[in-house]
Structures are given as C-alpha cells and as structure tokens.
Design a protein around this motif. Sequence first.
Motif, mmCIF file in Angstrom:
data_model
loop_
_atom_site.group_PDB
_atom_site.id
_atom_site.type_symbol
_atom_site.label_atom_id
_atom_site.label_comp_id
_atom_site.label_asym_id
_atom_site.label_seq_id
_atom_site.Cartn_x
_atom_site.Cartn_y
_atom_site.Cartn_z
ATOM 1 N N SER A 37 0.827 -1.223 0.000
ATOM 2 C CA SER A 37 0.000 0.000 0.000
ATOM 3 C C SER A 37 0.858 1.269 0.000
ATOM 4 C CB SER A 37 -0.937 0.038 1.226
ATOM 5 O OG SER A 37 -1.666 -1.148 1.371
ATOM 6 N N SER A 38 2.036 1.196 -0.588
ATOM 7 C CA SER A 38 2.981 2.300 -0.467
ATOM 8 C C SER A 38 2.513 3.568 -1.164
ATOM 9 C CB SER A 38 4.351 1.884 -1.023
ATOM 10 O OG SER A 38 4.220 1.411 -2.362
ATOM 11 N N ARG A 39 1.866 3.462 -2.308
ATOM 12 C CA ARG A 39 1.453 4.656 -3.036
ATOM 13 C C ARG A 39 0.201 5.290 -2.442
ATOM 14 N NH1 ARG A 39 0.892 3.694 -9.247
ATOM 15 N NH2 ARG A 39 0.461 5.929 -9.085
ATOM 16 N N LEU A 40 -0.654 4.505 -1.824
ATOM 17 C CA LEU A 40 -1.880 5.045 -1.259
ATOM 18 C C LEU A 40 -1.606 5.888 -0.008
ATOM 19 C CD1 LEU A 40 -4.973 5.177 -1.466
ATOM 20 C CD2 LEU A 40 -5.070 3.155 0.014
ATOM 21 N N GLY A 41 -0.587 5.502 0.761
ATOM 22 C CA GLY A 41 -0.287 6.253 1.975
ATOM 23 C C GLY A 41 -1.092 5.809 3.173
ATOM 24 N N GLU A 42 -1.954 4.847 3.011
ATOM 25 C CA GLU A 42 -2.674 4.213 4.114
ATOM 26 C C GLU A 42 -2.883 2.754 3.739
ATOM 27 O OE1 GLU A 42 -6.980 5.233 4.520
ATOM 28 O OE2 GLU A 42 -6.501 6.783 3.057
ATOM 29 N N ALA A 68 -19.496 -18.964 -3.025
ATOM 30 C CA ALA A 68 -19.637 -19.856 -1.875
ATOM 31 C C ALA A 68 -18.482 -19.736 -0.884
ATOM 32 C CB ALA A 68 -19.752 -21.300 -2.354
ATOM 33 N N ASP A 69 -17.258 -19.572 -1.395
ATOM 34 C CA ASP A 69 -16.074 -19.528 -0.536
ATOM 35 C C ASP A 69 -15.262 -18.287 -0.870
ATOM 36 O OD1 ASP A 69 -16.133 -22.266 0.845
ATOM 37 O OD2 ASP A 69 -16.305 -22.809 -1.267
ATOM 38 N N ILE A 70 -15.099 -17.396 0.108
ATOM 39 C CA ILE A 70 -14.352 -16.152 -0.078
ATOM 40 C C ILE A 70 -13.135 -16.209 0.825
ATOM 41 C CG2 ILE A 70 -14.412 -13.638 0.041
ATOM 42 C CD1 ILE A 70 -17.481 -13.845 -0.150
ATOM 43 N N LEU A 71 -11.979 -15.943 0.235
ATOM 44 C CA LEU A 71 -10.727 -16.086 0.959
ATOM 45 C C LEU A 71 -9.858 -14.861 0.693
ATOM 46 C CD1 LEU A 71 -8.663 -19.285 1.283
ATOM 47 C CD2 LEU A 71 -7.509 -17.222 0.488
ATOM 48 N N ALA A 72 -9.363 -14.229 1.752
ATOM 49 C CA ALA A 72 -8.468 -13.082 1.621
ATOM 50 C C ALA A 72 -7.038 -13.531 1.872
ATOM 51 C CB ALA A 72 -8.851 -11.994 2.615
ATOM 52 N N VAL A 73 -6.124 -12.932 1.127
ATOM 53 C CA VAL A 73 -4.700 -13.208 1.325
ATOM 54 C C VAL A 73 -4.071 -12.011 2.018
ATOM 55 C CG1 VAL A 73 -2.500 -13.787 0.258
ATOM 56 C CG2 VAL A 73 -4.629 -14.673 -0.714
ATOM 57 N N ALA A 74 -3.544 -12.227 3.194
ATOM 58 C CA ALA A 74 -2.888 -11.180 3.977
ATOM 59 C C ALA A 74 -1.381 -11.274 3.802
ATOM 60 C CB ALA A 74 -3.266 -11.307 5.450
ATOM 61 N N GLY A 75 -0.711 -10.163 4.050
ATOM 62 C CA GLY A 75 0.749 -10.121 3.967
ATOM 63 C C GLY A 75 1.265 -8.979 4.806
ATOM 64 N N HIS A 76 1.435 -7.817 4.199
ATOM 65 C CA HIS A 76 1.816 -6.615 4.932
ATOM 66 C C HIS A 76 0.751 -6.317 5.996
ATOM 67 C CE1 HIS A 76 3.430 -2.688 5.701
ATOM 68 N NE2 HIS A 76 2.344 -2.061 5.253
ATOM 69 N N GLN A 217 -4.066 8.484 -3.398
ATOM 70 C CA GLN A 217 -5.110 9.310 -2.798
ATOM 71 C C GLN A 217 -6.029 9.964 -3.824
ATOM 72 O OE1 GLN A 217 -6.216 9.810 0.384
ATOM 73 N NE2 GLN A 217 -4.886 8.073 0.927
ATOM 74 N N PRO A 218 -5.529 10.485 -4.957
ATOM 75 C CA PRO A 218 -6.465 11.001 -5.968
ATOM 76 C C PRO A 218 -7.439 9.929 -6.450
ATOM 77 C CG PRO A 218 -4.265 11.844 -6.394
ATOM 78 C CD PRO A 218 -4.118 10.812 -5.309
ATOM 79 N N ALA A 219 -6.958 8.687 -6.588
ATOM 80 C CA ALA A 219 -7.857 7.612 -7.012
ATOM 81 C C ALA A 219 -8.886 7.301 -5.936
ATOM 82 C CB ALA A 219 -7.058 6.357 -7.355
ATOM 83 N N LEU A 220 -8.498 7.385 -4.654
ATOM 84 C CA LEU A 220 -9.456 7.154 -3.584
ATOM 85 C C LEU A 220 -10.522 8.244 -3.582
ATOM 86 C CD1 LEU A 220 -10.351 5.506 -1.142
ATOM 87 C CD2 LEU A 220 -8.761 6.846 0.272
ATOM 88 N N ALA A 221 -10.106 9.492 -3.849
ATOM 89 C CA ALA A 221 -11.086 10.582 -3.943
ATOM 90 C C ALA A 221 -12.035 10.353 -5.110
ATOM 91 C CB ALA A 221 -10.358 11.921 -4.097
ATOM 92 N N GLU A 222 -11.500 9.890 -6.234
ATOM 93 C CA GLU A 222 -12.335 9.576 -7.398
ATOM 94 C C GLU A 222 -13.281 8.423 -7.077
ATOM 95 O OE1 GLU A 222 -13.964 9.174 -11.260
ATOM 96 O OE2 GLU A 222 -12.977 10.849 -10.246
ATOM 97 N N ALA A 223 -12.813 7.450 -6.314
ATOM 98 C CA ALA A 223 -13.663 6.316 -5.946
ATOM 99 C C ALA A 223 -14.863 6.785 -5.134
ATOM 100 C CB ALA A 223 -12.854 5.288 -5.155
ATOM 101 N N LYS A 224 -14.664 7.770 -4.276
ATOM 102 C CA LYS A 224 -15.776 8.278 -3.472
ATOM 103 C C LYS A 224 -16.821 8.957 -4.360
ATOM 104 C CE LYS A 224 -12.905 8.712 0.645
ATOM 105 N NZ LYS A 224 -12.196 9.613 1.582
#
Length: 419
Positions: A37-42, A68-76, A217-224
């Motif tokens: 998540s380095s470019r997002l800043g959060e 039926a089955d949802i699986l998340a992959v965690a790391g950082h 962050q600009p993309a997150l603002a656009e997403a909103k």
Amino acid sequence: MPQPPGNAQPAPALSTPATPTPALPRTAAVILAAGLSSRLGEFKPLARLGDETLLERAARLLRQADVADILAVAGHRAPETLAEAERLGIRAVTNPEYATGMFSSVLAGLRAVAELRPRPDALFLLPVDVPLVRPHTLRLLLERFAASGEAPPAVLHPVFCGQRGHPPLFHARHLPELLAWDGENGLRGGLDALGERHGAEEVPVADENILFDVDDQPALAEAKIRLARRGIPTPQEALALLALHNAGERGLAHGRGVAEAALTLARALEAKGTRADVDTAFDPGPAPSLDFALIEAAALLHDIAKGQPRHEAAGAALLGSLGFHAAARIVADHRDIAPETAPRLTERELVYFADKLVRGSTRVPVRARFQLKLDLFAHDPDATAAIRRRLANALAMQQRIEAAAGAPLHRLVPGTQDT
C-alpha cells in the motif's frame, strides 16, 4: 459524445426471470490484500470507502454474486487483515513472501482454494484495490461460464471498451497448471498461458469500474465520487448496455438523437440561469443544477427494451436490476408525463420531451411526431384519444421549457419548427 465500445464481441443480454439459465457454478474467490500500500499512503484493506473498508466492499460484492467460498490473502500488516477478515466472516491465509510481488499472494490463495471441500467449479481473483466492480458484471461472467456447458473456456475476462479488467474468472480444473506457472509476467502471464492452451473468452460488460483501481489518494477521492453515482451509468456504460442488448444501429441512432436534443435543452436552461420551472406554486425553492451525465445516459437508454410490451416499464426494470436506479426512474416515465406530476423541470422531463422531438434519428416538431401515430390509429377512437392526450401533455411541457429558457423551441433545438 462517446463512441460505442469496440473490439470485444457482443455478449447476450443478462438473463431475466422469463429466460431460463443453466445452474451457476459453485464459485470461490481470492481477494488479494497482501501488498505494501505504499502509493496510497494508508493501509489498503482497511482504507474506507463510504462506510466500508475496501476488504469489506470486496467481500460484499462477492457475496452478492453468491460466491460460496471467499478467501483473503494477507501479507503486509497481516494481523490487521486477518482481524478484518474474521470480522467479515471470510477465510484468510497469510503470505509470508508478499514482498516478492503479487503473484506470490495469488499462489498462496490458490493453494488454499485447492484444499477446499467441496471443490469449487470456478474461481474469481479480485485485488482489494478494485472496489467498485458492479455485481451484474460478476453475474454475467458466471452466466457465461454456465452457458458454456461441459467445456467452458479456461478463463473468462470481463472487457470494457476493448480492455480486459478485473476480476477474471477461471475454471478450477486448471488450478494445478496455474500453481505450476513459473511466475513470468505474474498473474497475467499465467492466465494468458491457460488461455492459449485451453481457450479464453472476452465478455463485454457495461462496467467502467473493472478498469479502475484505488492506487493513490487522488484515485481514492475519485472512488468516493464514483460510489456516490453508482445509480447512474456513465454515457460509455450506456453505450455498452445498448450493445449488450442488441439495440442495433437504428436504436443507437435514435438514442443519440434524443440525448443530443435533451442535452441541448439542458444547456439552454443552465445558460438562462433561472429556475427551470414555470409555476412556482408547485415548489418555491431554487431548482438544482441539472446532471448532464444522467441526462445523456438515460436518453441513450430510454428505448433499451423497445419491442417489449410496455417497453418503458421493461427498460426501467432492467436498469433497476443492474443497480442503475436513477436512470431507471427516467426511463420508466419517458413515454408520457402529465403536467400535474411534474412540478419542475428535471432530467426526467427533459429526456421525456426530447424523445418527442426525434423520429428515428431526425428532429421533428412535436405535432409531427404525434401525427404519425394519429394517422396510424385513425380507425381506433380509444387509441386516438390516448394519443391526443399525450400530445397535449407534450405541448404543455414545450410551453414550460420555452418559458424557462426564454426562447421558442425551434431556436433552442433547431429542426423542430412547425411547418
């Protein structure tokens, strides 16, 4: 105005209750949520969009598609992702090698899927930072998979305007091959190799958001902004929908003609800078600005169900089923609006009236538009009376628009002068 999507082949329309479809495959999904998540800043999985985290939005989208089955992959920051997955009631695994690149997280997710019992038939792969994919996109991919019978292609790619996006859907029987991929060009390379060996299909969808990721962050603002407008198809999505539903050149030309007329009226009202209203007794408050994108999309789509009984209601039902509720309300009323039900001029009234100014792709006066129907049903007194009532409503709307814009119709929309 935007051009219709190119390159991809037209897909059948989404199924309706009257159209039986094969049983959908049992499906699993891997949400890739291990990156830095380095470019997002959060931290992406926990970044908020509306009242949900990005991981929550991804899980909800997949549940809406009956995955039926949802699986998340965690790391950082894995403990935080694992805790969020637990809160959401989905499975999660940790990829200790997440820093080596996304494909290592793909492999971690695929290994976990390979252990599922019962085994899934198909599998979605969705990055957590692609949060606004529309539910009907997943449904269409699953329907195409099911309709392929005993030998579906290895990979189905959603495509918008000729570009592949997320999430791909692939046949779970090919899990061993993807797990054995050497990693060259990452997931794209592995899916391309599967497609070359076993077949791939591009599935056109009316969803710009398959190409949109929240990377900064600009993309997150656009997403909103996009989230707030989810009930409104963009004009380009409207064109994609027309292609999906086989509108043809005539239908497309008529939709464009109505859109151009409606936008012309909207620009005239905005330029006037006055209330888009004649009778202030209905509503003394200021008129809001018109939504030009909504006008264009609804005008393009107003006849999407042409040929069906009560096509305006059928079109509205279709758009509502896709989540395009704002456009659906306009399409539902485009055939006729009684003056007493329209206290002010909004997008709905402009699309309705613009439709009365276009026959085929040619602009015509309102009276000429209705005269064709009057001539056609001259032998039917009841039909003639109904047509005359709709004509009176349209002429009343014309008077209101002319008064609000301060100009006669033929000056506002050239080609509509009575002869």
